[in-house]
Design a protein around this motif. Structure first.
Motif, PDB file in Angstrom:
ATOM      1  N   GLN A 663       0.807  -1.217   0.000  1.00 49.63           N
ATOM      2  CA  GLN A 663       0.000   0.000   0.000  1.00 49.63           C
ATOM      3  C   GLN A 663       0.842   1.270   0.000  1.00 49.63           C
ATOM      4  O   GLN A 663       0.282   2.369  -0.019  1.00 49.63           O
ATOM      5  N   HIS A 664       2.167   1.139   0.076  1.00 53.79           N
ATOM      6  CA  HIS A 664       3.044   2.314   0.151  1.00 53.79           C
ATOM      7  C   HIS A 664       4.146   2.183  -0.895  1.00 53.79           C
ATOM      8  O   HIS A 664       5.310   1.933  -0.567  1.00 53.79           O
ATOM      9  N   ARG A 665       3.767   2.359  -2.153  1.00 53.31           N
ATOM     10  CA  ARG A 665       4.734   2.224  -3.232  1.00 53.31           C
ATOM     11  C   ARG A 665       5.150   3.570  -3.818  1.00 53.31           C
ATOM     12  O   ARG A 665       6.236   3.706  -4.382  1.00 53.31           O
ATOM     13  N   GLU A 666       4.282   4.576  -3.704  1.00 56.90           N
ATOM     14  CA  GLU A 666       4.604   5.897  -4.245  1.00 56.90           C
ATOM     15  C   GLU A 666       5.738   6.517  -3.441  1.00 56.90           C
ATOM     16  O   GLU A 666       5.863   6.262  -2.234  1.00 56.90           O
ATOM     17  N   PRO A 667       6.573   7.355  -4.072  1.00 57.05           N
ATOM     18  CA  PRO A 667       7.781   7.880  -3.393  1.00 57.05           C
ATOM     19  C   PRO A 667       7.514   8.506  -2.027  1.00 57.05           C
ATOM     20  O   PRO A 667       8.190   8.182  -1.053  1.00 57.05           O
ATOM     21  N   GLN A 668       6.540   9.413  -1.935  1.00 51.68           N
ATOM     22  CA  GLN A 668       6.304  10.082  -0.662  1.00 51.68           C
ATOM     23  C   GLN A 668       5.761   9.110   0.380  1.00 51.68           C
ATOM     24  O   GLN A 668       6.198   9.116   1.533  1.00 51.68           O
ATOM     25  N   ALA A 669       4.809   8.262  -0.040  1.00 45.30           N
ATOM     26  CA  ALA A 669       4.257   7.270   0.886  1.00 45.30           C
ATOM     27  C   ALA A 669       5.324   6.262   1.311  1.00 45.30           C
ATOM     28  O   ALA A 669       5.367   5.839   2.465  1.00 45.30           O
ATOM     29  N   LEU A 670       6.215   5.895   0.369  1.00 42.79           N
ATOM     30  CA  LEU A 670       7.276   4.948   0.684  1.00 42.79           C
ATOM     31  C   LEU A 670       8.235   5.537   1.710  1.00 42.79           C
ATOM     32  O   LEU A 670       8.665   4.845   2.641  1.00 42.79           O
ATOM     33  N   GLN A 671       8.563   6.798   1.558  1.00 40.96           N
ATOM     34  CA  GLN A 671       9.472   7.442   2.515  1.00 40.96           C
ATOM     35  C   GLN A 671       8.865   7.451   3.916  1.00 40.96           C
ATOM     36  O   GLN A 671       9.547   7.142   4.901  1.00 40.96           O
ATOM     37  N   GLN A 672       7.580   7.786   4.004  1.00 39.76           N
ATOM     38  CA  GLN A 672       6.918   7.807   5.313  1.00 39.76           C
ATOM     39  C   GLN A 672       6.851   6.392   5.907  1.00 39.76           C
ATOM     40  O   GLN A 672       7.048   6.204   7.112  1.00 39.76           O
ATOM     41  N   TYR A 673       6.572   5.412   5.044  1.00 37.35           N
ATOM     42  CA  TYR A 673       6.489   4.033   5.536  1.00 37.35           C
ATOM     43  C   TYR A 673       7.841   3.551   6.053  1.00 37.35           C
ATOM     44  O   TYR A 673       7.927   2.948   7.132  1.00 37.35           O
ATOM     45  N   LEU A 674       8.897   3.807   5.275  1.00 35.38           N
ATOM     46  CA  LEU A 674      10.226   3.362   5.694  1.00 35.38           C
ATOM     47  C   LEU A 674      10.654   4.049   6.979  1.00 35.38           C
ATOM     48  O   LEU A 674      11.290   3.423   7.843  1.00 35.38           O
ATOM     49  N   ARG A 675      10.341   5.326   7.120  1.00 30.95           N
ATOM     50  CA  ARG A 675      10.696   6.023   8.362  1.00 30.95           C
ATOM     51  C   ARG A 675       9.998   5.387   9.551  1.00 30.95           C
ATOM     52  O   ARG A 675      10.602   5.186  10.610  1.00 30.95           O
ATOM     53  N   LYS A 676       8.729   5.045   9.383  1.00 24.21           N
ATOM     54  CA  LYS A 676       7.970   4.403  10.457  1.00 24.21           C
ATOM     55  C   LYS A 676       8.501   3.003  10.747  1.00 24.21           C
ATOM     56  O   LYS A 676       8.667   2.613  11.910  1.00 24.21           O
ATOM     57  N   ALA A 677       8.783   2.241   9.691  1.00 28.39           N
ATOM     58  CA  ALA A 677       9.266   0.864   9.877  1.00 28.39           C
ATOM     59  C   ALA A 677      10.630   0.843  10.554  1.00 28.39           C
ATOM     60  O   ALA A 677      10.887   0.029  11.441  1.00 28.39           O
ATOM     61  N   LEU A 678      11.515   1.732  10.134  1.00 27.75           N
ATOM     62  CA  LEU A 678      12.873   1.751  10.683  1.00 27.75           C
ATOM     63  C   LEU A 678      12.889   2.198  12.142  1.00 27.75           C
ATOM     64  O   LEU A 678      13.822   1.869  12.885  1.00 27.75           O
ATOM     65  N   SER A 679      11.885   2.941  12.552  1.00 31.11           N
ATOM     66  CA  SER A 679      11.838   3.403  13.945  1.00 31.11           C
ATOM     67  C   SER A 679      11.183   2.391  14.872  1.00 31.11           C
ATOM     68  O   SER A 679      11.180   2.580  16.087  1.00 31.11           O
ATOM     69  N   ASN A 680      10.613   1.317  14.297  1.00 39.44           N
ATOM     70  CA  ASN A 680       9.934   0.295  15.087  1.00 39.44           C
ATOM     71  C   ASN A 680      10.855  -0.907  15.246  1.00 39.44           C
ATOM     72  O   ASN A 680      11.144  -1.618  14.290  1.00 39.44           O
ATOM     73  N   SER A 681      11.307  -1.148  16.465  1.00 41.31           N
ATOM     74  CA  SER A 681      12.259  -2.242  16.704  1.00 41.31           C
ATOM     75  C   SER A 681      11.626  -3.614  16.527  1.00 41.31           C
ATOM     76  O   SER A 681      12.336  -4.615  16.524  1.00 41.31           O
ATOM     77  N   ARG A 682      10.288  -3.699  16.386  1.00 37.81           N
ATOM     78  CA  ARG A 682       9.613  -4.972  16.183  1.00 37.81           C
ATOM     79  C   ARG A 682       9.217  -5.190  14.723  1.00 37.81           C
ATOM     80  O   ARG A 682       8.505  -6.143  14.412  1.00 37.81           O
ATOM     81  N   HIS A 683       9.660  -4.290  13.864  1.00 39.03           N
ATOM     82  CA  HIS A 683       9.484  -4.485  12.424  1.00 39.03           C
ATOM     83  C   HIS A 683      10.784  -5.102  11.900  1.00 39.03           C
ATOM     84  O   HIS A 683      11.873  -4.781  12.392  1.00 39.03           O
ATOM     85  N   PRO A 684      10.732  -6.005  10.914  1.00 42.47           N
ATOM     86  CA  PRO A 684      11.980  -6.609  10.429  1.00 42.47           C
ATOM     87  C   PRO A 684      13.030  -5.584  10.038  1.00 42.47           C
ATOM     88  O   PRO A 684      14.210  -5.752  10.363  1.00 42.47           O
ATOM     89  N   LEU A 685      12.642  -4.501   9.366  1.00 39.67           N
ATOM     90  CA  LEU A 685      13.625  -3.483   8.972  1.00 39.67           C
ATOM     91  C   LEU A 685      14.129  -2.732  10.196  1.00 39.67           C
ATOM     92  O   LEU A 685      15.326  -2.426  10.299  1.00 39.67           O
ATOM     93  N   GLY A 686      13.235  -2.416  11.122  1.00 43.30           N
ATOM     94  CA  GLY A 686      13.654  -1.723  12.339  1.00 43.30           C
ATOM     95  C   GLY A 686      14.564  -2.565  13.196  1.00 43.30           C
ATOM     96  O   GLY A 686      15.533  -2.074  13.779  1.00 43.30           O
TER      97      GLY A 686
END
Length: 952
Positions: A663-686
């Motif tokens: 659901q977050h493939r567009e550039p702006q949405a992707l940036q917001q999603y990645l920022r949220k994922a990276l800040s969550n220690s329980r997300h695989p990327l985080g």
């Protein structure tokens, strides 16, 4: 008006109540009053059973009296008291319970021959009471034994009473209209007492058969098996069966246990932990128990069916927890015991589980589900099990020899061994957090030594089969040094770098935990030694020293008797001081440890997770967990528990995570999603980012904050960005596959654009503190000269500084200098190009190189805007005009550590900006920085009227 059936019920209850009273006074009370009290255990047991029978008989009499009372009320006041008020109807279950208690107590006495044993002690008394007994039991034979007569006297009245109950209730049912309010109650009572009649017959038959069994057994076996609760259901002497592999001589099926007799050995299996498997052969029946797998074979298939049915129903009864009512298996469908159960069992066979008690979920004779294993020595394991082995998350406490000391393993298990991620807190206060394989540390992990230990340490790196192997970092607080490099078999082996607290750095090859062969030594003052070392890192043999001044010393080195350093060689003083730029190139580890292979142990679990399709059951094994500290658990093993936060509670299930990715493939949405994922220690990327941050801090903070490691750190951050982008693409690929779609391949140019333009700015804040510190140290000398130049330039008023910098006068923004009556242009400071100055100062408020370059671009725009306003027309600044104006703005902005800022921007900026406006402006800023460093020299060469004291 009352019916004749109700009157018959009244008479029946009166007779039964009187019979109970007589049997209590004539039989039970005399049996209990035998003196003296028996001294043998068997006699005391019989006396206790008779006491229970007396109490249950008394309760049955009380219930009968209550029933009588309700019947009399009904007969005396028929219009006002309805049929439904009868105790026998509205409390049929209560009446039934009293009968059931009496039957249990009576059959318990029959099984152990309590009547025969106790009556022998007062044989004279019973002979004197024989006529009264005959009056009570008209059918009693004068030739029968006293014990047999007593048994009949206590059972026959109940049997007849229940039979008459049913007949009278059936007659009462037939007299009632179908719409009568008591119709349902009468039908319920008929059903209950019909079941009771069947149950009573079965209970009496089982008790008599069990009593007869004891005569066929040896005294030793009888002493073990003869208990009041046992009821014999099947004997292999009646239906022969061959048992393998135990080769039992006789098989006894009781209502709570399966017993195999083999010579002097008695094998007893609790029916609650027995599973019946019919198997493919109609003549063979498999019996599964926690430690045995038995095969029952019969000659006739019909016999096998009998054994199977009886064992199955006995297991159902044992799991039910009480004597089944109505008779087990009397329904339209035979009962089937569940495969999954929750029970406790203590293992008796030699092996890993010897004497351990397991309490928890079972499936087909194996621990399966959640449970707890406890050993007599204090070892505990609580967690998930699969087919008898620890499998899934679990906590294991292993006691140490010393008192109140435990090793606590909180990790994931696979087939009985630790695997995937885990946390281990050892009794010596060491703590390991990392990955396991086959019960050993394997992959990436961090081992912390006890803080109060004589030699505290921390190892962050890779493990193989329980030993440090591969790339890793070790801090040794006692020696005040950090080792960065390769390991093998728990020793430093291969290329490595040692950084000391004093600022010295060694790089060379290690074998057997010691540095051997040629290497280099870099001192804090940039002195460079190239040559050989002893195993304790002392200079020895041929080598060359290059001093900061440029002098070189080429010769042989050795240690003196008084621990001094002796050398013999040639000192060359003709060389000029080295260029600072060349000194900066003295970076360690760049060629020794390829950045792609440094932290593969961190990346690999995520790569394996993605390759396996991101299964939800492995989510916690990958992301880790949070559980209570074992130091609290050590106070008492009773506090051992598996309560923990689950990744799904914090980041959602993997299905949700993968769905959100799509659901977050567009550039702006992707940036917001990645920022949220990276800040969550329980997300695989985080989670991956947190682990990489840990390795970065372990390498470059504290002792590792050494300027000679800046090159390693810089390329490491870029590599982490590439790996995180690859991890994101891997998750996205799995998300597409679950939708039945294929993710398009990404070309190199697009990937680099996303890594440097999107992901690197998002992760850089996580590494910025350690990374920027290295840049500060590396450019400390240049920044010192720059700071001195800024200090000197700050003494100038605006007009003098513009003149000093050779800014053309028609570009001076004199209109911005608001003067009071007592001021002159030559005294005003910090007023010109104020908007550009304030804009440039914002360069330190962000860590993103792209945003820093945007600040620089806005500063350039503010300078041009100010100049255009002064000239009254739009004006594009040429380089000759821009540079002095930019120097002015930089000097007034007074940005600390500008050199470190510039070099970090240059190293971490998006390569697509090379050759563009941002590259041009950064080059201009670099020129300003270098120019300001030289201003101190220029100011000292100025004529006397330029003396800073005269500027005021």
């Amino acid at each position: 008006m009352c019916s004749s059936e109700e009157a018959d019920l009244l008479r029946l209850e009166e007779v039964f109540s009187a019979t109970l009273a007589r049997t209590n006074s004539l039989i039970l009370q005399p049996l209990l009053s035998a003196d003296p009290e028996p001294s043998d255990p068997c006699g005391r047991e019989c006396l206790g059973l008779l006491q229970q029978l007396h109490e249950s008989s008394q309760r049955l009499w009380e219930v009968t009296e209550q029933s009588l009372h309700s019947l009399r009320q009904r007969l005396h006041h028929p219009p006002s008291v309805g049929l439904e008020t009868l105790l026998l109807l509205n409390s049929a279950d209560h009446v039934l319970q009293a009968h059931m208690e009496y039957i249990k107590s009576y059959t318990d006495c029959v099984v152990v021959q309590a009547f025969q044993k106790v009556s022998k002690r007062r044989s004279e008394y019973w002979r004197s009471q024989w006529k009264k007994l005959q009056q009570l039991l008209s059918w009693a034979s004068s030739e029968g034994s006293v014990g047999t007569t007593l048994c009949q006297a206590l059972s026959q009245p109940l049997t007849q009473h229940v039979q008459k109950y049913i007949l009278l209730l059936l007659s009462l049912r037939d007299t009632l209209d179908k719409r009568h309010p008591a119709q349902e109650l009468v039908l319920h009572a008929v059903t209950l007492f019909g079941n009771l009649q069947s149950f009573l017959g079965q209970a009496l038959d089982q008790a008599v058969a069990t009593q007869a069994l004891w005569y066929s057994l040896t005294s030793r076996v009888r002493d073990v098996l003869c208990t009041p609760a046992h009821r014999l259901l099947q004997d292999s002497q009646d239906i022969p069966v061959v048992v393998t592999p135990l080769r039992a001589e006789r098989v006894l099926l009781f209502d709570d246990a399966l017993v195999l007799l083999q010579g002097h050995n008695i094998h007893t299996f609790d029916l609650q932990l027995v599973w019946v498997d019919p198997g493919p052969d109609k003549r063979a029946l498999r019996i599964l128990t926690p430690e045995e797998e038995l095969s029952f074979c019969t000659r006739d298939p019909r016999d096998q069916v009998v054994w199977q049915w009886k064992v199955t129903q006995a297991v159902c009864q044992a799991l039910h927890g009480k004597k089944d009512f109505p008779v087990l298996g009397s329904g339209p469908e035979a009962s089937v015991p569940p495969d999954c159960r929750c029970l406790a069992y203590t293992f008796r066979r030699e092996g890993r589980l010897y004497q351990a008690t397991y309490e928890g979920d079972w499936c087909r004779a194996k621990p399966h589900g959640k449970g707890t294993l406890k050993w007599p020595n204090g070892r505990n394991h609580v967690g998930d099990f699969c087919q008898g082995l620890e499998n899934g998350f679990g906590i294991c406490l292993v006691p140490q020899d010393s008192e109140d000391k435990f090793d606590c393993y909180k990790c994931h298990w696979q087939e009985g061994s630790m695997c995937d991620y885990g946390v281990c807190e050892y009794g010596n206060d060491e703590v390991y957090k990392g990955y396991f394989q086959a019960g050993l540390r394997h992959g990436f992990g961090v081992l912390d030594g006890a803080q109060q230990a004589s030699q505290p340490f921390r190892y962050t790196g890779h493990w193989e089969r329980g030993q440090r192997s591969g790339y890793g970092i070790e801090d040794n607080s006692e020696r005040g040094e950090r080792y960065i490099g390769m390991w093998q078999a728990d020793q430093r082996h291969g290329p490595g770098v040692v950084v000391t607290q004093a600022g010295a750095c060694y790089q060379g090859t290690f074998q057997g935990d010691k540095m051997v062969g040629p290497g280099i030594l870099l001192c804090e003052d940039d002195t460079l030694y190239e040559g050989t070392f002893t195993r304790d890192l002392t200079l020895l043999g041929k080598g060359k020293v290059t001093f900061p001044s440029g002098f070189t010393l080429d010769g042989s080195f050795s240690s003196g008797t008084h621990k001094g350093l002796y050398t013999q060689g040639v000192l060359d003083t003709a060389a000029t001081p080295p260029n600072p730029a060349s000194t900066r190139k003295r970076q360690l580890g760049l060629g020794a440890f390829p950045v792609e292979s440094r932290w593969q142990g961190v990346y690999r679990p995520f790569q394996d997770f993605v390759r396996s399709g991101c299964p939800g059951e492995l989510q916690e094994a990958l992301l880790g967990f949070h559980v209570q500290s074992s130091r609290e658990l050590r106070e008492s093993q009773e506090y051992l528990s598996c309560e923990r936060s689950h990744p799904k509670d914090c980041a959602g299930s993997m299905e949700d995570i993968l769905q959100e990715l799509l659901q977050h493939r567009e550039p702006q949405a992707l940036q917001q999603y990645l920022r949220k994922a990276l800040s969550n220690s329980r997300h695989p990327l985080g989670r991956l980012l947190r682990t990489l941050m840990l390795t970065f801090q372990a390498t470059y903070s504290g002792i590792g904050a050494n300027k000679h490691l800046q090159g390693m750190a810089q390329e490491e951050v870029k590599q982490h960005a590439r790996e995180l982008w690859a991890a994101y693409r891997g998750l996205l690929k799995v998300a597409f596959q679950r939708q039945g779609q294929t993710l398009e391949e990404e070309d190199v140019e697009t990937r680099n654009l996303q890594v440097h333009g999107l992901l690197l700015p998002l992760i850089l804040p996580s590494f910025y503190s350690e990374l920027f510190t290295l840049y500060l140290l590396l450019h400390e000398r240049e920044d010192g000269l720059y700071s001195q130049g800024i200090t000197n330039l700050s003494l100038f008023p605006d007009t003098k500084l513009l003149e000093f910098l050779d800014v053309q006068k028609h570009l001076w923004p004199l209109k911005d200098l608001w003067l009071t009556s007592n001021q002159r242009y030559s005294l005003v400071r910090d007023k010109c190009f104020l908007s550009a100055t304030e804009c440039l100062q914002k360069i330190i408020t962000t860590v993103d190189p792209r945003e820093k370059l945007e600040v620089l671009e806005k500063t350039y725009g503010e300078i041009e805007t100010t100049v255009s306003r002064v000239l009254g027309r739009e004006y594009k600044l040429p380089m000759d005009d821009l540079l002095p104006l930019l120097i002015y703005v930089v000097s007034r902005a007074r940005i600390q550590h500008l050199g470190a800022e510039i070099h970090l921007i240059r190293d971490m900026m998006d390569p697509t900006h090379t050759g563009g406006l941002h590259d041009f402006l950064l080059t201009a800023l670099e020129s300003c920085y270098e120019h300001i460093q030289k201003e101190d020299v220029r100011l000292h060469r100025l004529p006397g009227h330029w003396n800073s004291r005269e500027l005021w």
